[in-house]
Every structure is written in structure tokens, then in C-alpha cells.
Design a protein around this motif. Structure first.
Motif, PDB file in Angstrom:
ATOM      1  N   VAL A   2       0.833  -1.200   0.000  1.00 39.21           N
ATOM      2  CA  VAL A   2       0.000   0.000   0.000  1.00 39.21           C
ATOM      3  C   VAL A   2       0.868   1.251   0.000  1.00 39.21           C
ATOM      4  O   VAL A   2       0.642   2.194  -0.764  1.00 39.21           O
ATOM      5  CB  VAL A   2      -0.956   0.009   1.206  1.00 39.21           C
ATOM      6  N   LEU A   3       1.901   1.265   0.838  1.00 40.61           N
ATOM      7  CA  LEU A   3       2.788   2.428   0.903  1.00 40.61           C
ATOM      8  C   LEU A   3       3.537   2.629  -0.411  1.00 40.61           C
ATOM      9  O   LEU A   3       3.694   3.766  -0.879  1.00 40.61           O
ATOM     10  CB  LEU A   3       3.782   2.265   2.054  1.00 40.61           C
ATOM     11  N   ALA A   4       4.005   1.546  -1.007  1.00 40.73           N
ATOM     12  CA  ALA A   4       4.713   1.655  -2.278  1.00 40.73           C
ATOM     13  C   ALA A   4       3.796   2.177  -3.373  1.00 40.73           C
ATOM     14  O   ALA A   4       4.206   2.979  -4.222  1.00 40.73           O
ATOM     15  CB  ALA A   4       5.301   0.305  -2.672  1.00 40.73           C
ATOM     16  N   ALA A  36      20.937   3.661  -8.551  1.00 40.30           N
ATOM     17  CA  ALA A  36      19.906   4.154  -9.462  1.00 40.30           C
ATOM     18  C   ALA A  36      19.836   3.286 -10.718  1.00 40.30           C
ATOM     19  O   ALA A  36      18.750   2.932 -11.190  1.00 40.30           O
ATOM     20  CB  ALA A  36      20.190   5.610  -9.836  1.00 40.30           C
ATOM     21  N   ARG A  37      21.027   2.937 -11.246  1.00 41.79           N
ATOM     22  CA  ARG A  37      21.052   2.077 -12.440  1.00 41.79           C
ATOM     23  C   ARG A  37      20.495   0.692 -12.144  1.00 41.79           C
ATOM     24  O   ARG A  37      19.961   0.028 -13.046  1.00 41.79           O
ATOM     25  CB  ARG A  37      22.490   1.967 -12.961  1.00 41.79           C
ATOM     26  N   ALA A  38      20.614   0.252 -10.894  1.00 45.43           N
ATOM     27  CA  ALA A  38      20.102  -1.067 -10.502  1.00 45.43           C
ATOM     28  C   ALA A  38      18.600  -1.048 -10.228  1.00 45.43           C
ATOM     29  O   ALA A  38      18.012  -2.083  -9.923  1.00 45.43           O
ATOM     30  CB  ALA A  38      20.846  -1.571  -9.267  1.00 45.43           C
ATOM     31  N   GLY A  39      17.985   0.120 -10.343  1.00 45.31           N
ATOM     32  CA  GLY A  39      16.533   0.207 -10.174  1.00 45.31           C
ATOM     33  C   GLY A  39      16.064   0.295  -8.743  1.00 45.31           C
ATOM     34  O   GLY A  39      14.909  -0.028  -8.447  1.00 45.31           O
ATOM     35  N   VAL A  40      16.945   0.770  -7.836  1.00 37.56           N
ATOM     36  CA  VAL A  40      16.578   0.833  -6.419  1.00 37.56           C
ATOM     37  C   VAL A  40      15.360   1.727  -6.197  1.00 37.56           C
ATOM     38  O   VAL A  40      14.528   1.448  -5.322  1.00 37.56           O
ATOM     39  CB  VAL A  40      17.787   1.331  -5.579  1.00 37.56           C
ATOM     40  N   VAL A  53      11.978   0.277  -0.721  1.00 40.53           N
ATOM     41  CA  VAL A  53      12.577   1.611  -0.716  1.00 40.53           C
ATOM     42  C   VAL A  53      11.489   2.687  -0.776  1.00 40.53           C
ATOM     43  O   VAL A  53      11.551   3.702  -0.068  1.00 40.53           O
ATOM     44  CB  VAL A  53      13.553   1.771  -1.899  1.00 40.53           C
ATOM     45  N   LEU A  54      10.479   2.466  -1.600  1.00 43.88           N
ATOM     46  CA  LEU A  54       9.399   3.438  -1.726  1.00 43.88           C
ATOM     47  C   LEU A  54       8.576   3.522  -0.439  1.00 43.88           C
ATOM     48  O   LEU A  54       8.200   4.617   0.000  1.00 43.88           O
ATOM     49  CB  LEU A  54       8.497   3.064  -2.899  1.00 43.88           C
ATOM     50  N   ALA A  55       8.295   2.372   0.167  1.00 41.97           N
ATOM     51  CA  ALA A  55       7.542   2.373   1.422  1.00 41.97           C
ATOM     52  C   ALA A  55       8.323   3.097   2.514  1.00 41.97           C
ATOM     53  O   ALA A  55       7.764   3.879   3.286  1.00 41.97           O
ATOM     54  CB  ALA A  55       7.235   0.939   1.842  1.00 41.97           C
ATOM     55  N   GLU A  59       7.290   6.587   4.760  1.00 36.66           N
ATOM     56  CA  GLU A  59       7.385   6.682   6.215  1.00 36.66           C
ATOM     57  C   GLU A  59       8.346   7.781   6.644  1.00 36.66           C
ATOM     58  O   GLU A  59       8.080   8.518   7.606  1.00 36.66           O
ATOM     59  CB  GLU A  59       7.811   5.338   6.796  1.00 36.66           C
ATOM     60  N   ALA A  60       9.464   7.911   5.931  1.00 35.67           N
ATOM     61  CA  ALA A  60      10.432   8.963   6.261  1.00 35.67           C
ATOM     62  C   ALA A  60       9.828  10.350   6.063  1.00 35.67           C
ATOM     63  O   ALA A  60      10.045  11.257   6.881  1.00 35.67           O
ATOM     64  CB  ALA A  60      11.687   8.804   5.402  1.00 35.67           C
TER      65      ALA A  60
END
Length: 231
Positions: free
Chosen positions: A89-91, A110-114, A120-122, A126-127
Motif C-alpha cells: 500500500v505504501l509503495a 539508481a542504475r540497478a533500479g533501487v 525503498v518506496l515504502a 514513512e520517512a
């Protein structure tokens, strides 16, 4: 603000517009959007703010649910809360807000798609909530939660069950006992791990992957429920 080398003021304004909150302390906003891979040289990552935001999000959602469902008991409210603050849901909310493009990460990551990883998005959501709380208290967090989580909350007429609970109940109803979860593999750097988990129950097997073991277990349970056509 370092999250965008050019047009930094515009980038900050865009984030504040998305959040519905104008920061008095811009460093909080910058830190909230800094992935640990891009931290260093006096620039902190968003992990500490994520720690705060996780607790603040739970409080804001709990208060909202108690108001919206005055007749539901703790168990039902707890299931709703767990669903609303879950990683998927957060992502999803992060993607709707356009956060992937705003996160500051190291070039290699970034190139690895993080930026597109659900974990990471969730964490970034929260942050940001943690940053909003420290900058302006609970009120802006509550406004954001009620504006952005409303569709998801109202989509569930009945309190949802998390995938692990649903799979456990499915197995117990058939005399299969409890599901067994095992880590198949763990890869990736320490700041962006990837867990692959296998779940077994009654001869049935499911696989799931995520940035934390707990989320990977949920993903594995969800995958098996989908294969078994269990709603």
C-alpha cells in the motif's frame, strides 16, 4: 537543497505541494528523500526519519480508523491498520505521488533500479511522514493520511486479513497445520537487501521476495493463495 542539482527550489516546492505541507526546516525534507546509498559527507539518510514515521503513521491511521469505524473491535481495526500501513500500500502511494523520481540515490543503485523497489518506496513514505511530524506535528500527517489512504481504506468493506493469516486459516481448516517459512536466499548490499522466502503447507509451495524477511513471507503467502484461488 541537494535532492536536485538544478531547479532545487522547484523540486522542493513540488514535494511540498504533493505532501500538502510547507517545511520550516528544509533539511528534514532533504533527509527524508535521501536513500542510505546517497548519504555521507554530512548528509544523513532517511532511516532515522523512517523510524519516526513508522510510529507516526500507525498512530494517525489508528485514530482515523477508530473514528471511521466506531463499532469495530480491536481485532478488526488491527487488521485494517496492518493492511493500510503494509509495504504494498505504501509503495503504491509512493508511485502515485511520483516519489521514485524524487529520491536521491547513488548512481550505481539508481542504475540497478533501487528507486522502484517497493521496500525503498515504502520507507520513503514513512520517512516523509516522520519529517512532517518533526516539522509540524501530527496535524499535517493526519491530513496527508486521510487524503491519500482514503480510497484504499474504503475499498475494504470488511476488515482485510493479511496473507500469512489467511494462509494459516486455510491450512487449519483442512487439517494441514501451520505454514512453514524458509529463507531461500538473501542477496544484495546491506542497504538494499533482497530476501527470497519459500512457504510450504500440505504439499503446496509458494515463493515470494521483498526487501525484508517479513515482507517476503507475506509475498510468498500471497503468491500461494493466488495459485490456490483463495480470496
Amino acid at each position: 537543497m541537494a535532492l536536485a542539482p538544478s531547479g532545487a527550489d522547484t523540486a522542493a516546492s513540488d514535494v511540498e505541494r504533493i505532501l500538502g505541507h510547507q517545511f520550516r526546516n528544509q533539511r528534514l525534507l532533504e533527509e527524508a528523500l535521501t536513500h542510505r546509498s546517497a548519504a555521507g559527507a554530512g548528509r544523513g539518510s532517511n532511516e532515522r526519519l523512517e523510524f519516526v514515521g513508522d510510529r507516526v503513521l500507525g498512530l494517525a491511521v489508528a485514530v482515523w480508523l477508530a473514528e471511521h469505524y466506531p463499532r469495530e473491535q480491536e481485532g478488526a481495526l488491527g487488521r485494517r491498520l496492518a493492511h493500510l500501513v503494509s509495504q504494498p500500500v505504501l509503495a503504491s502511494i509512493a508511485e502515485e505521488l511520483g516519489l521514485p523520481a524524487l529520491l536521491s540515490v547513488a548512481p550505481g543503485e539508481a542504475r540497478a533500479g533501487v528507486r522502484l523497489r517497493a521496500s525503498v518506496l515504502a520507507d520513503a513514505v514513512e520517512a516523509l511522514l516522520g519529517a512532517m511530524f518533526l516539522d509540524g506535528g501530527l496535524e499535517p500527517v493526519q491530513r496527508f493520511v486521510r487524503a491519500k489512504f482514503g480510497v484504499t481504506m474504503l475499498a475494504e468493506a470488511e476488515p482485510p486479513k493479511d496473507a500469512k493469516t489467511a494462509l494459516q486459516e486455510w491450512g487449519q481448516a483442512r487439517g494441514m497445520g501451520l505454514p512453514v517459512y524458509d529463507i531461500e536466499s538473501q542477496a544484495g548490499p546491506s542497504h538494499a537487501p533482497l530476501f527470497v522466502v519459500r512457504v510450504r503447507i500440505g504439499g503446496e509451495v509458494g515463493l515470494g521476495q521483498a526487501g525484508t524477511r517479513r515482507a517476503a513471507e507475506q509475498a510468498a503467502a500471497r503468491a500461494l493463495l493466488t495459485r490456490l484461488n483463495v480470496s
